[in-house]
Design a protein around this motif. Sequence first.
Motif, PDB file in Angstrom:
ATOM      1  N   VAL A   9       0.840  -1.202   0.000  1.00 29.85           N
ATOM      2  CA  VAL A   9       0.000   0.000   0.000  1.00 29.85           C
ATOM      3  C   VAL A   9       0.875   1.252   0.000  1.00 29.85           C
ATOM      4  CG1 VAL A   9      -1.828   1.259   1.184  1.00 29.85           C
ATOM      5  CG2 VAL A   9      -1.777  -1.243   1.305  1.00 29.85           C
ATOM      6  N   LEU A  10       0.724   2.089  -1.005  1.00 31.38           N
ATOM      7  CA  LEU A  10       1.460   3.351  -1.080  1.00 31.38           C
ATOM      8  C   LEU A  10       0.520   4.491  -0.703  1.00 31.38           C
ATOM      9  CD1 LEU A  10       3.794   4.496  -3.996  1.00 31.38           C
ATOM     10  CD2 LEU A  10       2.284   6.086  -2.789  1.00 31.38           C
ATOM     11  N   ILE A  11       0.951   5.308   0.242  1.00 26.64           N
ATOM     12  CA  ILE A  11       0.140   6.445   0.695  1.00 26.64           C
ATOM     13  C   ILE A  11       0.959   7.720   0.579  1.00 26.64           C
ATOM     14  CG2 ILE A  11      -1.244   7.408   2.573  1.00 26.64           C
ATOM     15  CD1 ILE A  11      -1.327   4.586   3.808  1.00 26.64           C
ATOM     16  N   THR A  12       0.486   8.685  -0.199  1.00 28.31           N
ATOM     17  CA  THR A  12       1.177   9.971  -0.289  1.00 28.31           C
ATOM     18  C   THR A  12       0.730  10.867   0.867  1.00 28.31           C
ATOM     19  OG1 THR A  12      -0.531  10.921  -1.731  1.00 28.31           O
ATOM     20  CG2 THR A  12       1.339   9.837  -2.804  1.00 28.31           C
ATOM     21  N   GLY A  13       1.608  11.779   1.265  1.00 26.89           N
ATOM     22  CA  GLY A  13       1.295  12.645   2.403  1.00 26.89           C
ATOM     23  C   GLY A  13       1.073  11.846   3.665  1.00 26.89           C
ATOM     24  N   ALA A  14       1.894  10.797   3.849  1.00 28.61           N
ATOM     25  CA  ALA A  14       1.640   9.841   4.928  1.00 28.61           C
ATOM     26  C   ALA A  14       2.454  10.096   6.189  1.00 28.61           C
ATOM     27  CB  ALA A  14       1.902   8.411   4.430  1.00 28.61           C
ATOM     28  N   ASN A  39       8.437  15.379   3.685  1.00 28.84           N
ATOM     29  CA  ASN A  39       9.225  15.398   4.915  1.00 28.84           C
ATOM     30  C   ASN A  39       9.720  13.974   5.174  1.00 28.84           C
ATOM     31  OD1 ASN A  39      10.250  15.538   7.523  1.00 28.84           O
ATOM     32  ND2 ASN A  39       8.695  17.001   8.215  1.00 28.84           N
ATOM     33  N   LEU A  40      10.893  13.660   4.620  1.00 27.24           N
ATOM     34  CA  LEU A  40      11.412  12.297   4.721  1.00 27.24           C
ATOM     35  C   LEU A  40      11.696  11.910   6.170  1.00 27.24           C
ATOM     36  CD1 LEU A  40      12.336   9.712   3.379  1.00 27.24           C
ATOM     37  CD2 LEU A  40      14.588  10.766   3.015  1.00 27.24           C
ATOM     38  N   GLU A  41      12.200  12.851   6.961  1.00 26.92           N
ATOM     39  CA  GLU A  41      12.499  12.551   8.365  1.00 26.92           C
ATOM     40  C   GLU A  41      11.236  12.142   9.111  1.00 26.92           C
ATOM     41  OE1 GLU A  41      14.478  14.682  12.329  1.00 26.92           O
ATOM     42  OE2 GLU A  41      14.535  15.685  10.378  1.00 26.92           O
ATOM     43  N   ALA A  42      10.132  12.878   8.874  1.00 29.95           N
ATOM     44  CA  ALA A  42       8.866  12.540   9.527  1.00 29.95           C
ATOM     45  C   ALA A  42       8.347  11.198   9.013  1.00 29.95           C
ATOM     46  CB  ALA A  42       7.836  13.631   9.276  1.00 29.95           C
ATOM     47  N   ALA A  43       8.530  10.936   7.726  1.00 26.90           N
ATOM     48  CA  ALA A  43       8.104   9.655   7.151  1.00 26.90           C
ATOM     49  C   ALA A  43       8.884   8.506   7.786  1.00 26.90           C
ATOM     50  CB  ALA A  43       8.313   9.671   5.638  1.00 26.90           C
ATOM     51  N   HIS A  58       8.073   1.109   4.615  1.00 23.20           N
ATOM     52  CA  HIS A  58       9.229   1.729   3.978  1.00 23.20           C
ATOM     53  C   HIS A  58       8.940   3.222   3.838  1.00 23.20           C
ATOM     54  CE1 HIS A  58      10.758  -2.261   2.664  1.00 23.20           C
ATOM     55  NE2 HIS A  58       9.470  -2.525   2.491  1.00 23.20           N
ATOM     56  N   ALA A  59       9.964   4.045   3.985  1.00 22.33           N
ATOM     57  CA  ALA A  59       9.807   5.491   3.839  1.00 22.33           C
ATOM     58  C   ALA A  59      10.423   5.955   2.527  1.00 22.33           C
ATOM     59  CB  ALA A  59      10.466   6.221   5.008  1.00 22.33           C
ATOM     60  N   PHE A  60       9.717   6.859   1.844  1.00 23.57           N
ATOM     61  CA  PHE A  60      10.213   7.414   0.584  1.00 23.57           C
ATOM     62  C   PHE A  60       9.940   8.915   0.545  1.00 23.57           C
ATOM     63  CE2 PHE A  60       9.144   3.010  -0.390  1.00 23.57           C
ATOM     64  CZ  PHE A  60      10.267   2.576  -1.094  1.00 23.57           C
ATOM     65  N   PHE A  61      10.870   9.647  -0.064  1.00 21.98           N
ATOM     66  CA  PHE A  61      10.655  11.072  -0.303  1.00 21.98           C
ATOM     67  C   PHE A  61       9.981  11.258  -1.650  1.00 21.98           C
ATOM     68  CE2 PHE A  61      11.888  14.809  -2.699  1.00 21.98           C
ATOM     69  CZ  PHE A  61      11.523  15.833  -1.844  1.00 21.98           C
ATOM     70  N   ALA A  62       9.034  12.199  -1.721  1.00 24.03           N
ATOM     71  CA  ALA A  62       8.464  12.606  -3.011  1.00 24.03           C
ATOM     72  C   ALA A  62       7.750  13.936  -2.849  1.00 24.03           C
ATOM     73  CB  ALA A  62       7.499  11.558  -3.557  1.00 24.03           C
ATOM     74  N   ASP A  63       7.925  14.778  -3.832  1.00 23.86           N
ATOM     75  CA  ASP A  63       7.176  16.025  -3.937  1.00 23.86           C
ATOM     76  C   ASP A  63       6.152  15.800  -5.032  1.00 23.86           C
ATOM     77  OD1 ASP A  63       6.163  18.521  -4.471  1.00 23.86           O
ATOM     78  OD2 ASP A  63       8.092  19.483  -4.824  1.00 23.86           O
ATOM     79  N   VAL A  64       4.895  15.624  -4.666  1.00 27.43           N
ATOM     80  CA  VAL A  64       3.880  15.253  -5.654  1.00 27.43           C
ATOM     81  C   VAL A  64       3.605  16.353  -6.668  1.00 27.43           C
ATOM     82  CG1 VAL A  64       2.754  13.598  -4.125  1.00 27.43           C
ATOM     83  CG2 VAL A  64       1.946  15.959  -4.198  1.00 27.43           C
TER      84      VAL A  64
END
Length: 269
Positions: A9-14, A39-43, A58-64
């Motif tokens: 499951v991938l969730i943006t703004g998670a 916010n990768l640190e918060a993720a 798993h944590a990933f950075f992305a600017d949607v």
Amino acid sequence: MKNFENKKVLITGAASGIGKLMAEKLAKRGAVVFVVDMNLEAAQTVVSSIKSSGGKAHAFFADVSNLESLKKLKSDISALGLGLDVLVNNAGVVFGGEFEKLPLEKHLTTYRVNVDGLVAMTYLFFDDLRKSKDANIVNLASASGLIGLPYGTTYASSKWAVIGFSESLRLELLERGIENVHVTTVCPSYISTGMFAGVKAPMLLPWLKPEAIVEKIIHGIEKDCAFIKEPFVVKWVDLLKGILPLKIFTFVNKLLGVSTSMTHWKGRA
């Protein structure tokens, strides 16, 4: 979707709000959660919490709002060979105020995040979802996508676009005989996450509690619901718009406080 056991499951703004809650709850149900956020640190903090409770994440950075950033996200996930079963397009922004007094860049950013990013994510991960035996695309829209929202013009119109995109895609999948990918559109009224600080909730539309709406969303995914509309009165908006003359419908909106609800919007500090 019968259950979330081992579903990717991938969730943006998670890293916060609704996305964070959904990540935590789905991990407890056995899902492997991809926590995606600017916010990768918060993720990473969310992922650490999930793992400490025995979950998988798993944590990933992305600017949607940035297509190249989303392409890199897709590449990073593909490189790990993880696949995808559920895409939750949750990331979103809101800016309130008188239309012409709000900086143009904020209007455009609203569309880049709420619409362009959502469409791009769906496009980039669509083939992965098709490979799943039971996949879901979950798009976070809003009750404001069903009606006009003064002092929130681009926010509401971006959610209109999300609803139109989601419903068009859902019907296209049916026409093409693609039965393993389902589309769910979520249309809640104001949720008490801080994004809408300063808003006065309209009559009959009380503030929604994050935990409650997340449970509704999860249940909706399990049942492959086309729409999730909360609270109950939101389910009647389309009918009322259809049967009431425009002037009366506009008057009702004003009477209930819908038209003035965003007047004193402040958002998160």
